[in-house]
Design a protein around this motif. Sequence first.
Motif, short mmCIF file in Angstrom:
data_model
loop_
_atom_site.label_atom_id
_atom_site.label_comp_id
_atom_site.label_asym_id
_atom_site.label_seq_id
_atom_site.Cartn_x
_atom_site.Cartn_y
_atom_site.Cartn_z
N PHE A 5 50.53 33.76 51.99
CA PHE A 5 50.39 33.59 50.65
C PHE A 5 49.51 34.88 50.80
O PHE A 5 49.93 35.60 49.34
N LEU A 6 48.41 34.96 51.48
CA LEU A 6 47.44 35.92 51.41
C LEU A 6 48.28 37.75 52.01
O LEU A 6 48.44 38.49 50.63
N HIS A 7 49.07 37.51 52.50
CA HIS A 7 49.38 39.07 52.85
C HIS A 7 51.10 39.25 52.18
O HIS A 7 50.35 40.43 51.46
N ARG A 8 51.61 38.63 52.11
CA ARG A 8 53.36 39.37 51.92
C ARG A 8 53.08 38.89 50.20
O ARG A 8 54.24 39.05 49.67
N TYR A 9 52.54 37.09 49.64
CA TYR A 9 52.51 37.45 48.49
C TYR A 9 51.51 38.34 47.45
O TYR A 9 51.68 38.84 46.92
N ALA A 10 50.74 38.26 48.09
CA ALA A 10 48.77 38.35 47.07
C ALA A 10 49.39 39.76 47.77
O ALA A 10 48.75 40.74 46.66
N ALA A 11 49.42 40.74 48.37
CA ALA A 11 49.10 42.37 48.30
C ALA A 11 50.63 42.26 48.08
O ALA A 11 50.61 43.36 47.68
N PHE A 32 43.42 25.01 54.29
CA PHE A 32 44.65 25.30 55.70
C PHE A 32 43.05 26.18 56.35
O PHE A 32 43.25 26.65 57.50
N GLN A 33 42.78 27.19 55.62
CA GLN A 33 41.51 28.07 55.96
C GLN A 33 40.17 27.49 56.46
O GLN A 33 39.34 28.01 56.59
N GLY A 34 39.66 26.73 55.22
CA GLY A 34 38.58 25.78 55.09
C GLY A 34 37.74 26.68 55.45
O GLY A 34 37.55 27.34 54.07
N SER A 35 37.14 26.27 56.69
CA SER A 35 35.48 27.05 56.34
C SER A 35 35.37 28.80 56.12
O SER A 35 34.50 28.58 55.45
N SER A 36 36.73 29.32 57.19
CA SER A 36 36.80 30.59 57.13
C SER A 36 37.61 30.86 55.58
O SER A 36 38.49 32.19 55.38
N PHE A 37 37.59 30.84 54.43
CA PHE A 37 38.65 30.40 53.23
C PHE A 37 38.56 32.67 53.25
O PHE A 37 37.32 32.69 52.94
N LEU A 38 39.48 32.66 52.81
CA LEU A 38 39.60 34.15 52.37
C LEU A 38 39.82 33.84 50.95
O LEU A 38 41.23 33.85 50.52
N SER A 39 39.39 35.03 49.58
CA SER A 39 39.94 34.91 48.88
C SER A 39 40.99 35.89 48.60
O SER A 39 41.51 36.80 48.84
N PRO A 40 42.55 35.15 48.49
CA PRO A 40 43.35 35.65 48.51
C PRO A 40 43.17 37.24 47.23
O PRO A 40 44.21 37.89 47.21
N PHE A 94 45.39 49.22 42.68
CA PHE A 94 45.27 48.29 43.69
C PHE A 94 45.39 46.67 42.84
O PHE A 94 45.34 46.21 44.33
N LYS A 95 44.81 46.68 42.21
CA LYS A 95 44.79 45.46 41.45
C LYS A 95 45.94 44.67 40.64
O LYS A 95 45.98 43.58 40.47
N LYS A 96 46.49 45.47 40.27
CA LYS A 96 47.84 45.27 39.25
C LYS A 96 48.84 44.02 40.30
O LYS A 96 48.99 44.01 40.83
N GLY A 97 48.73 42.89 39.46
CA GLY A 97 49.64 42.20 39.77
C GLY A 97 48.74 41.03 41.00
O GLY A 97 49.72 40.12 41.13
N VAL A 98 47.74 40.90 41.69
CA VAL A 98 47.59 40.14 42.87
C VAL A 98 46.75 38.92 42.24
O VAL A 98 45.81 38.54 41.14
N PRO A 99 47.38 38.11 42.76
CA PRO A 99 46.96 36.94 41.91
C PRO A 99 45.53 36.16 42.47
O PRO A 99 44.41 37.12 42.81
N HIS A 100 44.90 35.70 40.75
CA HIS A 100 43.47 35.28 40.62
C HIS A 100 42.89 33.97 40.12
O HIS A 100 43.47 33.76 38.94
N TRP A 101 42.56 33.05 40.67
CA TRP A 101 42.70 31.90 40.08
C TRP A 101 40.67 31.69 40.34
O TRP A 101 40.19 31.04 41.79
N GLU A 102 40.47 31.64 39.17
CA GLU A 102 38.32 32.23 39.02
C GLU A 102 38.23 31.18 40.15
O GLU A 102 37.13 30.34 40.46
N PHE A 103 38.67 29.23 39.53
CA PHE A 103 38.19 28.17 40.31
C PHE A 103 37.88 28.10 41.14
O PHE A 103 37.35 27.78 42.30
N MET A 104 39.25 28.41 41.84
CA MET A 104 39.51 28.07 43.65
C MET A 104 38.64 29.17 44.05
O MET A 104 37.98 29.36 45.41
N GLU A 105 38.20 30.43 43.67
CA GLU A 105 37.45 32.22 44.43
C GLU A 105 36.54 30.89 44.45
O GLU A 105 35.65 31.11 45.73
N ARG A 106 36.13 30.22 43.40
CA ARG A 106 34.57 29.76 43.94
C ARG A 106 33.95 28.57 44.28
O ARG A 106 33.43 28.47 45.54
N LEU A 107 35.27 28.39 44.13
CA LEU A 107 35.68 26.87 45.15
C LEU A 107 35.40 27.42 46.85
O LEU A 107 34.60 27.23 47.45
#
Length: 232
Positions: A5-11, A32-40, A94-107
């Motif tokens: 999701f982060l690499h092959r889709y978001a990037a 799945f990333q839990g405590s080490s969640f990385l923002s997509p 570099f930001k064009k089309g990168v997914p962003h879900w504010e709620f999950m990013e903050r959580l």
Amino acid sequence: MQTFFLHRYAAHKMFTMSPGWEKFFYTLTWIFQGSSFLSPYAYGVMHRLHHAHADTEDDPHSPSFSSNLFDMMWKTKNYYNKIVHRTDSIEARFKKGVPHWEFMERLGDSWMSRLGWGVLYTLIYIQFATAWWMFLLLPIHYLMGPVHGVIINWYAHKYGYVNFKVNDTARNLMPFDFLMMGESYHNNHHKFGGRANFGIKWHEFDPTYPLILLLNALHVIKLKPNNDLNYM
């Protein structure tokens, strides 16, 4: 989720998916990333910069411009935080089309979430660990997202073999990638950045690619046409 999701889709946007499925995989990333969640979002933007400026002063994470892996991790963290908190000055392309879900990013980025997952991991170890030395694995579990990243961004730019001549130090870390879900074929990926299958030679099995094919067959995602020729 980090490679799919982060690499092959978001990037790289090697495939597309509906807004609903995007939120589903956003949620799985948090689980799945839990405590080490990385923002997509931050991961996607930063990784695009890595490809555009690999092993130069503008690379967000290059061993060539860090004295050790901890120095590189610290610099990467600072770069990442600027993107997350929108204090960066990165070009819009570099930001064009990168997914962003504010709620999950903050959580996912909240300390309550990170500490909660960390407590859960610790309780699981207390319940199931059968020897004291197993608890030494807990720090890796707490930081598994960044640990995964540093293995590729540090070691796969220093060690391994090369299939293709590229304009940076990317190498294939392992001839058979049974640990990084295909990510260790880093030289292959830097040569063909938009190719969904990171393996090239017969022994380079990419465990993520069959999952991508399955999700494509189930119409969960849609691989871009001629993906093997779609080089970014």
